[in-house]
Design a protein around this motif. Sequence first.
Motif, PDB file in Angstrom:
ATOM      1  N   SER A   1       0.849  -1.183   0.000  1.00 54.16           N
ATOM      2  CA  SER A   1       0.000   0.000   0.000  1.00 54.16           C
ATOM      3  C   SER A   1       0.890   1.240   0.000  1.00 54.16           C
ATOM      4  O   SER A   1       1.561   1.533   0.994  1.00 54.16           O
ATOM      5  CB  SER A   1      -0.910   0.014   1.228  1.00 54.16           C
ATOM      6  N   GLU A   2       0.871   1.931  -1.127  1.00 55.99           N
ATOM      7  CA  GLU A   2       1.661   3.150  -1.246  1.00 55.99           C
ATOM      8  C   GLU A   2       1.253   4.170  -0.183  1.00 55.99           C
ATOM      9  O   GLU A   2       2.112   4.811   0.437  1.00 55.99           O
ATOM     10  CB  GLU A   2       1.452   3.722  -2.651  1.00 55.99           C
ATOM     11  N   ALA A   3      -0.042   4.300   0.056  1.00 53.83           N
ATOM     12  CA  ALA A   3      -0.536   5.257   1.053  1.00 53.83           C
ATOM     13  C   ALA A   3      -0.035   4.905   2.456  1.00 53.83           C
ATOM     14  O   ALA A   3       0.417   5.782   3.206  1.00 53.83           O
ATOM     15  CB  ALA A   3      -2.061   5.304   1.030  1.00 53.83           C
ATOM     16  N   LEU A   4      -0.098   3.629   2.808  1.00 58.34           N
ATOM     17  CA  LEU A   4       0.369   3.197   4.130  1.00 58.34           C
ATOM     18  C   LEU A   4       1.869   3.414   4.279  1.00 58.34           C
ATOM     19  O   LEU A   4       2.323   3.922   5.314  1.00 58.34           O
ATOM     20  CB  LEU A   4       0.023   1.723   4.366  1.00 58.34           C
ATOM     21  N   ILE A   5       2.640   3.060   3.274  1.00 55.22           N
ATOM     22  CA  ILE A   5       4.096   3.254   3.344  1.00 55.22           C
ATOM     23  C   ILE A   5       4.418   4.744   3.508  1.00 55.22           C
ATOM     24  O   ILE A   5       5.282   5.117   4.307  1.00 55.22           O
ATOM     25  CB  ILE A   5       4.801   2.675   2.097  1.00 55.22           C
TER      26      ILE A   5
END
Length: 142
Positions: free
Chosen positions: A18-22
């Motif tokens: 997950s790009e958002a989580l990273i």
Amino acid sequence: MREVLFFKEGVEYPVFFSEALINKWLDSIAVYYSKKIGALSFIFCSDDYILDVNRNYLSHDYYTDVITFDYCEGDFLSGDVFISLDTVYSNSLQFQSGFENEFHRVICHSVLHLIGYKDKTDADSKIMRLNENICLELLKTL
């Protein structure tokens, strides 16, 4: 200037990626260590790809899970991070740590190198591992 980019070379992103989580996690790591996110590129690749990077840029002839090129300036964390998903997966089996956990450990390991942590000696490796665990705990809070 904050810019975090993700690339893949000959591999697919893991299903849990997950790009958002990273991005949120990177910000929380930076705040914890009194740093700021600058320009970061994460390149997820195969063993063959990272071996070529290791040979061509570091004159090392071996596989590895991660290579971090440090371009930090002041308190801004900047760099190029190459991560072999093949080796991350192999390590997760060897250490019985789970692929997702090992994937996240390698990401924070690279960021900790940019912060200034080393892992060449046993003492440094213990400090690095402690800080990896701190970062993994930060991830759990998101």
